[in-house]
Design a protein around this motif. Sequence first.
Motif, PDB file in Angstrom:
ATOM      1  N   THR A 382      35.608  29.056  44.567  1.00 18.21           N
ATOM      2  CA  THR A 382      37.130  29.008  44.022  1.00 18.21           C
ATOM      3  C   THR A 382      37.529  29.364  45.583  1.00 18.21           C
ATOM      4  OG1 THR A 382      36.613  32.019  44.319  1.00 18.21           O
ATOM      5  CG2 THR A 382      36.375  30.979  42.240  1.00 18.21           C
ATOM      6  N   ALA A 383      37.272  30.197  46.332  1.00 18.07           N
ATOM      7  CA  ALA A 383      37.815  30.048  47.743  1.00 18.07           C
ATOM      8  C   ALA A 383      36.781  28.716  48.291  1.00 18.07           C
ATOM      9  CB  ALA A 383      38.369  31.063  48.417  1.00 18.07           C
ATOM     10  N   GLY A 384      36.253  28.330  48.902  1.00 24.92           N
ATOM     11  CA  GLY A 384      35.652  27.532  49.589  1.00 24.92           C
ATOM     12  C   GLY A 384      34.624  26.404  49.069  1.00 24.92           C
ATOM     13  N   LEU A 385      34.560  25.607  50.011  1.00 28.64           N
ATOM     14  CA  LEU A 385      33.949  24.494  49.795  1.00 28.64           C
ATOM     15  C   LEU A 385      32.869  24.219  48.422  1.00 28.64           C
ATOM     16  CD1 LEU A 385      33.513  23.075  53.886  1.00 28.64           C
ATOM     17  CD2 LEU A 385      34.846  22.486  52.542  1.00 28.64           C
ATOM     18  N   GLY A 386      32.173  25.159  48.060  1.00 25.34           N
ATOM     19  CA  GLY A 386      30.682  24.765  46.937  1.00 25.34           C
ATOM     20  C   GLY A 386      30.076  24.743  47.463  1.00 25.34           C
ATOM     21  N   LEU A 387      29.164  24.173  48.450  1.00 19.15           N
ATOM     22  CA  LEU A 387      28.491  23.311  48.977  1.00 19.15           C
ATOM     23  C   LEU A 387      26.711  24.129  49.085  1.00 19.15           C
ATOM     24  CD1 LEU A 387      29.311  22.367  52.779  1.00 19.15           C
ATOM     25  CD2 LEU A 387      29.719  21.526  50.754  1.00 19.15           C
ATOM     26  N   LEU A 388      26.226  23.093  48.521  1.00 20.20           N
ATOM     27  CA  LEU A 388      24.734  24.013  48.075  1.00 20.20           C
ATOM     28  C   LEU A 388      23.891  23.809  49.581  1.00 20.20           C
ATOM     29  CD1 LEU A 388      23.518  21.431  45.491  1.00 20.20           C
ATOM     30  CD2 LEU A 388      23.987  24.110  45.484  1.00 20.20           C
ATOM     31  N   GLU A 389      22.602  24.511  50.069  1.00 16.12           N
ATOM     32  CA  GLU A 389      21.763  24.806  50.795  1.00 16.12           C
ATOM     33  C   GLU A 389      21.555  23.631  52.293  1.00 16.12           C
ATOM     34  OE1 GLU A 389      21.190  25.662  47.901  1.00 16.12           O
ATOM     35  OE2 GLU A 389      19.539  27.094  47.919  1.00 16.12           O
ATOM     36  N   ASN A 390      20.906  22.693  51.597  1.00 18.48           N
ATOM     37  CA  ASN A 390      21.098  21.327  52.495  1.00 18.48           C
ATOM     38  C   ASN A 390      22.506  20.918  53.585  1.00 18.48           C
ATOM     39  OD1 ASN A 390      22.588  20.554  50.006  1.00 18.48           O
ATOM     40  ND2 ASN A 390      21.225  18.731  50.039  1.00 18.48           N
ATOM     41  N   SER A 391      23.397  21.307  52.498  1.00 18.82           N
ATOM     42  CA  SER A 391      25.368  20.674  52.966  1.00 18.82           C
ATOM     43  C   SER A 391      24.992  21.995  54.803  1.00 18.82           C
ATOM     44  CB  SER A 391      26.374  20.522  52.217  1.00 18.82           C
ATOM     45  OG  SER A 391      26.214  19.677  51.282  1.00 18.82           O
ATOM     46  N   ILE A 392      25.447  23.680  54.453  1.00 19.13           N
ATOM     47  CA  ILE A 392      25.387  24.125  54.916  1.00 19.13           C
ATOM     48  C   ILE A 392      24.286  23.714  55.972  1.00 19.13           C
ATOM     49  CG2 ILE A 392      25.969  26.809  55.397  1.00 19.13           C
ATOM     50  CD1 ILE A 392      26.019  26.993  52.445  1.00 19.13           C
ATOM     51  N   GLY A 393      23.102  23.397  55.390  1.00 18.73           N
ATOM     52  CA  GLY A 393      22.195  22.928  56.851  1.00 18.73           C
ATOM     53  C   GLY A 393      22.341  22.391  57.830  1.00 18.73           C
ATOM     54  N   SER A 394      23.397  20.929  57.045  1.00 17.48           N
ATOM     55  CA  SER A 394      23.356  20.378  57.846  1.00 17.48           C
ATOM     56  C   SER A 394      24.644  20.343  59.025  1.00 17.48           C
ATOM     57  CB  SER A 394      23.692  18.549  57.152  1.00 17.48           C
ATOM     58  OG  SER A 394      22.769  18.027  56.118  1.00 17.48           O
ATOM     59  N   ILE A 395      25.875  21.086  58.653  1.00 17.79           N
ATOM     60  CA  ILE A 395      26.323  21.510  59.316  1.00 17.79           C
ATOM     61  C   ILE A 395      26.122  22.301  60.682  1.00 17.79           C
ATOM     62  CG2 ILE A 395      28.961  23.128  59.306  1.00 17.79           C
ATOM     63  CD1 ILE A 395      28.929  22.310  56.020  1.00 17.79           C
ATOM     64  N   LEU A 396      25.213  23.586  60.341  1.00 19.07           N
ATOM     65  CA  LEU A 396      25.147  24.115  61.270  1.00 19.07           C
ATOM     66  C   LEU A 396      24.116  23.161  62.324  1.00 19.07           C
ATOM     67  CD1 LEU A 396      23.529  27.229  59.091  1.00 19.07           C
ATOM     68  CD2 LEU A 396      25.615  26.937  60.574  1.00 19.07           C
ATOM     69  N   SER A 397      22.761  22.928  62.064  1.00 19.57           N
ATOM     70  CA  SER A 397      22.270  21.564  62.495  1.00 19.57           C
ATOM     71  C   SER A 397      22.889  20.301  63.475  1.00 19.57           C
ATOM     72  CB  SER A 397      21.441  20.389  62.193  1.00 19.57           C
ATOM     73  OG  SER A 397      20.247  21.283  61.258  1.00 19.57           O
ATOM     74  N   LEU A 398      24.806  19.930  62.641  1.00 24.50           N
ATOM     75  CA  LEU A 398      25.389  19.720  63.729  1.00 24.50           C
ATOM     76  C   LEU A 398      26.042  20.697  64.948  1.00 24.50           C
ATOM     77  CD1 LEU A 398      26.729  16.957  64.089  1.00 24.50           C
ATOM     78  CD2 LEU A 398      28.819  17.509  62.553  1.00 24.50           C
ATOM     79  N   GLY A 399      26.033  21.471  64.264  1.00 24.06           N
ATOM     80  CA  GLY A 399      26.719  22.646  65.421  1.00 24.06           C
ATOM     81  C   GLY A 399      25.557  23.184  66.340  1.00 24.06           C
ATOM     82  N   GLY A 400      24.218  23.445  65.978  1.00 24.50           N
ATOM     83  CA  GLY A 400      23.400  23.081  66.887  1.00 24.50           C
ATOM     84  C   GLY A 400      23.412  22.037  68.218  1.00 24.50           C
ATOM     85  N   PHE A 401      23.972  20.949  67.440  1.00 24.88           N
ATOM     86  CA  PHE A 401      23.472  19.252  68.569  1.00 24.88           C
ATOM     87  C   PHE A 401      24.410  19.218  69.365  1.00 24.88           C
ATOM     88  CE2 PHE A 401      24.549  14.918  69.152  1.00 24.88           C
ATOM     89  CZ  PHE A 401      23.207  14.600  69.799  1.00 24.88           C
ATOM     90  N   MET A 402      25.570  19.637  69.301  1.00 31.45           N
ATOM     91  CA  MET A 402      27.015  20.047  70.021  1.00 31.45           C
ATOM     92  C   MET A 402      26.012  20.819  71.075  1.00 31.45           C
ATOM     93  SD  MET A 402      29.999  19.480  67.577  1.00 31.45           S
ATOM     94  CE  MET A 402      29.955  17.783  66.563  1.00 31.45           C
ATOM     95  N   PHE A 403      25.477  22.007  70.897  1.00 37.84           N
ATOM     96  CA  PHE A 403      25.359  22.897  71.670  1.00 37.84           C
ATOM     97  C   PHE A 403      24.270  22.867  72.216  1.00 37.84           C
ATOM     98  CE2 PHE A 403      23.088  26.965  71.953  1.00 37.84           C
ATOM     99  CZ  PHE A 403      23.396  28.010  72.369  1.00 37.84           C
ATOM    100  N   VAL A 404      23.248  22.229  71.963  1.00 36.79           N
ATOM    101  CA  VAL A 404      22.635  21.739  73.130  1.00 36.79           C
ATOM    102  C   VAL A 404      22.885  21.071  73.708  1.00 36.79           C
ATOM    103  CG1 VAL A 404      19.955  20.289  73.409  1.00 36.79           C
ATOM    104  CG2 VAL A 404      20.831  22.023  71.420  1.00 36.79           C
ATOM    105  N   ILE A 405      23.842  20.235  73.327  1.00 39.19           N
ATOM    106  CA  ILE A 405      24.385  18.696  74.116  1.00 39.19           C
ATOM    107  C   ILE A 405      24.834  19.426  75.601  1.00 39.19           C
ATOM    108  CG2 ILE A 405      25.912  16.994  74.886  1.00 39.19           C
ATOM    109  CD1 ILE A 405      23.165  16.513  73.781  1.00 39.19           C
TER     110      ILE A 405
END
Length: 566
Positions: A382-405
């Motif tokens: 209703t108020a968000g993006l309505g994503l599933l687990e794999n999409s949420i995991g992809s966002i967090l992993s992309l953030g982790g990649f930028m964090f590592v760099i």
Amino acid sequence: MASSVPEEHLWAAGSCDNFFLTPQTHFRVTMALCMCTLTHSYILLSSFPYIPFMTMHLAKGTDEENVGGYASIISASFVVGRACTSYAWSMWADIYGRKTMLYLSLWFSCLFTLLFGISTSFWHAVVFRFLLGLCNGIMGTAKTTVYELAGGSHKLETRGINLVMGMWGWGFLLFPALSGALADPIRQHPIKPGFETLKVMLDRYPFLLPNIVGAMMCMVSAACVSIYVIEPMSSVERRSYKYIPYDLLRWWVIALRSFSTSVKGESKEQLYLDEQVHFIPNYRSLQHNSVDESFETVISKDIFDTTMTYSESCSFLAAAENSALIEIDRPHISIKDEEHQVTLWSLWSTEVIRRNLVVYWLSSFLSVSLETIFPLFCMSHTAGLGLLENSIGSILSLGGFMFVICQCFIFPAIIRKCGLCTSIRIVTVLMIPVVTLTPLSLQLNNGMMKGQINTRTLVFLGMIMAANRILGNILLSGVLLALNRIVPAHHRGSLNTMLLLGGSCVKVVAPICAGLLAAFMFSSSLLPEISITVIFGTLGVFQLLLAVFAIQYVKDEELEIHEDDD
């Protein structure tokens, strides 16, 4: 380092400064400890993408809008368990050795990770997650082992700590996407014909696969510890692991009898006489004598202290048993002068320390709150993006990649350019837009179907999570450096104890508060835009107050004065 020393003779009894490790052996041990840290990061980070979905599966009557409060309880239960035994694991590691505690912690983590994956009710998941945190002493023991194995070499210490702590960055990069893809595979991925048995099992336990991976990592890490890790403590300094069941049983008996004695009003001295605790010498008294004094001489002097802790008794018995009642060669431990003694209250009463502690704990609270609200926002229909687990995991992993760099370059650069206190003030200001701009992802993803995310939204949210982790890391590290510069060296142990105590409380309270706020706003009758604005606006207001507090009270002049005093 002397590479000619045979590996079987790398260890010398006594101090950690009296042995040598070949570079090859030290590298193998460090890699084994890195595997332990990587396993710990998986246990902690892998659940972020799927805990809300697991909660909906287990807690009947919950949906994407009101699941936040329940999901936060599961998230907080791990931290509660870890806070209960964080000191105990370090104490047991001092008694039984680092390697033994790593080994036990990994196998217990393996067991409770699997049990968490096959939970059949909400409260089962809470209990098993709590027990998983309760039995997790991996991180502190691994860091201590790295320091001790360096044998006083600053180069090896720096390299070992960098490698071990760097596993957190790889955990942020890899594990959210991996666990998000493995969670609830029947709903996310079609099962091919011929795998009906697997389908039945995964239909009953949809979140088993990511926990099987965690259990396998625990077993691999335990094997690495058993094969490659060398015990930093000599046999004279530690108590044999075979006494652990007896020690635990005896501790429970003494604890129960002590409770019974207090209820009945009996003399506590009589309890000690009954348990013959007074026959266990206090090794603190031994340290006041000559280090050449034998065990029999100490016994003949009748040095007893009924106020000694049981861990001290075990430590002395280990030394007495392994030295076979011969001279105990233990380095003298000096006792601090009375003016050097410090309490947690005396530290808190110091205004400059109190200000920096407040900044540290508030920044931890806001960072953990955003980490908790973010997946709830992503999955809300209703108020968000309505994503599933794999999409949420992809966002967090992309953030982790930028964090590592970025993590290795930004922190030293900003400290070098701006100074410590100025960096803290700048970061608190920069975190305000990071918190408040997250709802813009709804506009960037406009036109996409619920459950789908376009590339620009993915990159934007990845940058938001990376900025939160990078700026949060700079802020926490900067405040930690400032605190350690403010207090004298002999007060830093008590200061770090206060930091850990307050940090544990914050990490328990923050997920619950954030989850309840998200659940209340998502399930309210307000418009979705208003709900999202209230949630992230609340975090933004608190971040603004933190920035004002830091600008007003974190001062270079106070830091410089205390550095001179130290």
